[in-house]
Design a protein around this motif. Sequence first.
Motif, PDB file in Angstrom:
ATOM      1  N   PHE A 155       0.853  -1.181   0.000  1.00 29.25           N
ATOM      2  CA  PHE A 155       0.000   0.000   0.000  1.00 29.25           C
ATOM      3  C   PHE A 155       0.889   1.231   0.000  1.00 29.25           C
ATOM      4  CE2 PHE A 155      -2.388   3.423   1.898  1.00 29.25           C
ATOM      5  CZ  PHE A 155      -3.655   3.278   1.366  1.00 29.25           C
ATOM      6  N   GLY A 156       0.608   2.172  -0.883  1.00 31.86           N
ATOM      7  CA  GLY A 156       1.369   3.409  -0.964  1.00 31.86           C
ATOM      8  C   GLY A 156       2.502   3.386  -1.973  1.00 31.86           C
ATOM      9  N   CYS A 157       2.881   2.198  -2.445  1.00 26.58           N
ATOM     10  CA  CYS A 157       3.945   2.109  -3.445  1.00 26.58           C
ATOM     11  C   CYS A 157       3.405   2.453  -4.830  1.00 26.58           C
ATOM     12  CB  CYS A 157       4.526   0.698  -3.491  1.00 26.58           C
ATOM     13  SG  CYS A 157       5.501   0.237  -2.042  1.00 26.58           S
ATOM     14  N   THR A 158       4.324   2.885  -5.685  1.00 28.63           N
ATOM     15  CA  THR A 158       4.011   3.140  -7.084  1.00 28.63           C
ATOM     16  C   THR A 158       4.611   2.006  -7.901  1.00 28.63           C
ATOM     17  OG1 THR A 158       4.006   5.522  -6.705  1.00 28.63           O
ATOM     18  CG2 THR A 158       4.295   4.788  -8.983  1.00 28.63           C
ATOM     19  N   VAL A 159       3.790   1.432  -8.759  1.00 26.03           N
ATOM     20  CA  VAL A 159       4.183   0.258  -9.538  1.00 26.03           C
ATOM     21  C   VAL A 159       4.109   0.590 -11.025  1.00 26.03           C
ATOM     22  CG1 VAL A 159       3.651  -2.162 -10.034  1.00 26.03           C
ATOM     23  CG2 VAL A 159       3.168  -1.226  -7.768  1.00 26.03           C
ATOM     24  N   THR A 160       5.164   0.226 -11.753  1.00 30.90           N
ATOM     25  CA  THR A 160       5.146   0.328 -13.208  1.00 30.90           C
ATOM     26  C   THR A 160       5.151  -1.085 -13.762  1.00 30.90           C
ATOM     27  OG1 THR A 160       6.350   2.418 -13.153  1.00 30.90           O
ATOM     28  CG2 THR A 160       6.340   1.235 -15.249  1.00 30.90           C
ATOM     29  N   ALA A 161       4.264  -1.323 -14.710  1.00 31.84           N
ATOM     30  CA  ALA A 161       4.153  -2.664 -15.291  1.00 31.84           C
ATOM     31  C   ALA A 161       3.942  -2.555 -16.791  1.00 31.84           C
ATOM     32  CB  ALA A 161       3.007  -3.426 -14.645  1.00 31.84           C
ATOM     33  N   ASP A 162       4.549  -3.495 -17.511  1.00 33.63           N
ATOM     34  CA  ASP A 162       4.346  -3.585 -18.956  1.00 33.63           C
ATOM     35  C   ASP A 162       3.215  -4.561 -19.216  1.00 33.63           C
ATOM     36  OD1 ASP A 162       6.409  -1.821 -19.443  1.00 33.63           O
ATOM     37  OD2 ASP A 162       7.901  -3.406 -19.795  1.00 33.63           O
ATOM     38  N   ARG A 163       2.260  -4.122 -20.015  1.00 37.20           N
ATOM     39  CA  ARG A 163       1.091  -4.945 -20.338  1.00 37.20           C
ATOM     40  C   ARG A 163       1.382  -5.811 -21.559  1.00 37.20           C
ATOM     41  NH1 ARG A 163      -4.344  -2.377 -19.214  1.00 37.20           N
ATOM     42  NH2 ARG A 163      -4.766  -3.356 -21.200  1.00 37.20           N
ATOM     43  N   GLU A 216      -9.581   3.537  -1.147  1.00 33.24           N
ATOM     44  CA  GLU A 216     -10.702   3.510  -2.079  1.00 33.24           C
ATOM     45  C   GLU A 216     -11.172   4.903  -2.493  1.00 33.24           C
ATOM     46  OE1 GLU A 216     -13.692   0.099  -1.478  1.00 33.24           O
ATOM     47  OE2 GLU A 216     -12.897   0.538   0.538  1.00 33.24           O
ATOM     48  N   ASP A 217     -11.267   5.814  -1.552  1.00 34.47           N
ATOM     49  CA  ASP A 217     -11.782   7.146  -1.868  1.00 34.47           C
ATOM     50  C   ASP A 217     -10.771   7.993  -2.639  1.00 34.47           C
ATOM     51  OD1 ASP A 217     -14.348   6.861  -0.613  1.00 34.47           O
ATOM     52  OD2 ASP A 217     -13.337   7.021   1.322  1.00 34.47           O
ATOM     53  N   GLU A 218      -9.513   7.600  -2.628  1.00 28.23           N
ATOM     54  CA  GLU A 218      -8.460   8.335  -3.337  1.00 28.23           C
ATOM     55  C   GLU A 218      -8.274   7.837  -4.763  1.00 28.23           C
ATOM     56  OE1 GLU A 218      -4.736   8.738  -0.933  1.00 28.23           O
ATOM     57  OE2 GLU A 218      -5.692   7.123   0.200  1.00 28.23           O
ATOM     58  N   ALA A 219      -8.759   6.651  -5.050  1.00 24.69           N
ATOM     59  CA  ALA A 219      -8.461   5.990  -6.312  1.00 24.69           C
ATOM     60  C   ALA A 219      -9.059   6.722  -7.508  1.00 24.69           C
ATOM     61  CB  ALA A 219      -8.972   4.550  -6.274  1.00 24.69           C
ATOM     62  N   ASP A 220      -8.224   6.894  -8.519  1.00 26.58           N
ATOM     63  CA  ASP A 220      -8.627   7.483  -9.792  1.00 26.58           C
ATOM     64  C   ASP A 220      -7.635   6.964 -10.837  1.00 26.58           C
ATOM     65  OD1 ASP A 220      -9.375   8.953 -11.994  1.00 26.58           O
ATOM     66  OD2 ASP A 220      -9.243  10.896 -10.982  1.00 26.58           O
ATOM     67  N   PRO A 221      -7.947   5.818 -11.456  1.00 32.15           N
ATOM     68  CA  PRO A 221      -6.996   5.210 -12.400  1.00 32.15           C
ATOM     69  C   PRO A 221      -6.542   6.151 -13.509  1.00 32.15           C
ATOM     70  CG  PRO A 221      -8.743   3.668 -11.888  1.00 32.15           C
ATOM     71  CD  PRO A 221      -9.131   4.983 -11.258  1.00 32.15           C
ATOM     72  N   GLU A 222      -7.408   7.069 -13.949  1.00 32.65           N
ATOM     73  CA  GLU A 222      -7.000   8.006 -14.997  1.00 32.65           C
ATOM     74  C   GLU A 222      -5.907   8.950 -14.509  1.00 32.65           C
ATOM     75  OE1 GLU A 222     -10.318   9.999 -16.718  1.00 32.65           O
ATOM     76  OE2 GLU A 222     -11.248   8.120 -17.380  1.00 32.65           O
ATOM     77  N   ARG A 223      -5.794   9.117 -13.200  1.00 29.42           N
ATOM     78  CA  ARG A 223      -4.746   9.970 -12.625  1.00 29.42           C
ATOM     79  C   ARG A 223      -3.618   9.144 -12.017  1.00 29.42           C
ATOM     80  NH1 ARG A 223      -6.481  15.517 -11.515  1.00 29.42           N
ATOM     81  NH2 ARG A 223      -8.579  15.732 -12.325  1.00 29.42           N
ATOM     82  N   GLY A 224      -3.643   7.839 -12.248  1.00 29.16           N
ATOM     83  CA  GLY A 224      -2.543   6.994 -11.808  1.00 29.16           C
ATOM     84  C   GLY A 224      -2.644   6.472 -10.392  1.00 29.16           C
ATOM     85  N   THR A 225      -3.842   6.489  -9.801  1.00 30.74           N
ATOM     86  CA  THR A 225      -4.017   5.905  -8.467  1.00 30.74           C
ATOM     87  C   THR A 225      -5.017   4.763  -8.562  1.00 30.74           C
ATOM     88  OG1 THR A 225      -5.666   7.599  -7.924  1.00 30.74           O
ATOM     89  CG2 THR A 225      -3.399   7.987  -7.177  1.00 30.74           C
ATOM     90  N   LEU A 226      -4.748   3.730  -7.800  1.00 34.43           N
ATOM     91  CA  LEU A 226      -5.506   2.489  -7.877  1.00 34.43           C
ATOM     92  C   LEU A 226      -5.911   2.056  -6.474  1.00 34.43           C
ATOM     93  CD1 LEU A 226      -6.200   0.334 -10.092  1.00 34.43           C
ATOM     94  CD2 LEU A 226      -4.065  -0.779  -9.470  1.00 34.43           C
ATOM     95  N   SER A 227      -7.174   1.734  -6.277  1.00 36.83           N
ATOM     96  CA  SER A 227      -7.664   1.297  -4.971  1.00 36.83           C
ATOM     97  C   SER A 227      -7.004  -0.010  -4.544  1.00 36.83           C
ATOM     98  CB  SER A 227      -9.174   1.104  -5.024  1.00 36.83           C
ATOM     99  OG  SER A 227      -9.627   0.424  -3.867  1.00 36.83           O
ATOM    100  N   HIS A 228      -6.650  -0.075  -3.281  1.00 33.97           N
ATOM    101  CA  HIS A 228      -6.007  -1.279  -2.747  1.00 33.97           C
ATOM    102  C   HIS A 228      -6.916  -2.501  -2.801  1.00 33.97           C
ATOM    103  CE1 HIS A 228      -7.958  -1.508   1.314  1.00 33.97           C
ATOM    104  NE2 HIS A 228      -8.204  -0.245   1.042  1.00 33.97           N
TER     105      HIS A 228
END
Length: 151
Positions: free
Chosen positions: A88-96, A109-121
Amino acid sequence: MSRAFVKEDDDAVEDLPDRPISTAPNLVTTEGFAAIEAEVAHLTAALAAAGDDRGERARINRDLRYWTARRGSAHLQPPPADCSIVRFGCTVTADRDDGRSQTFRIVGEDEADPERGTLSHVSPLARALVGKEVGDSVRVAGHEMDITAIS
């Protein structure tokens, strides 16, 4: 008594149903907690300014109940001291598998916004990533992702 003879209150405001609250632990980052506090303050001020608009007051009260509950159940998570594995709190880069590279920070959950690069735990992708290291692969929704960086 028949309803036909009861005077209807034309000014009645329907009660708004409460916003659903997740049953998952309410983990939040420092920024997420500050955003919750700001929303409670904003709604409190908006309620004071709403005057006699019963519909607006009902909407604000509903949202204020939600954010007050989220503030009360928040579990503030300090920034991770070590991001050698995904936490939790880490930034992950992944190749699809479609050739794109994506970077996400795992947040509440309330912070998550995938379009802005945040993902709900609690999202399927975040749950698949947690505990993994650089070089590991995860498969989510029929797509393969290879972790290339964690910070």
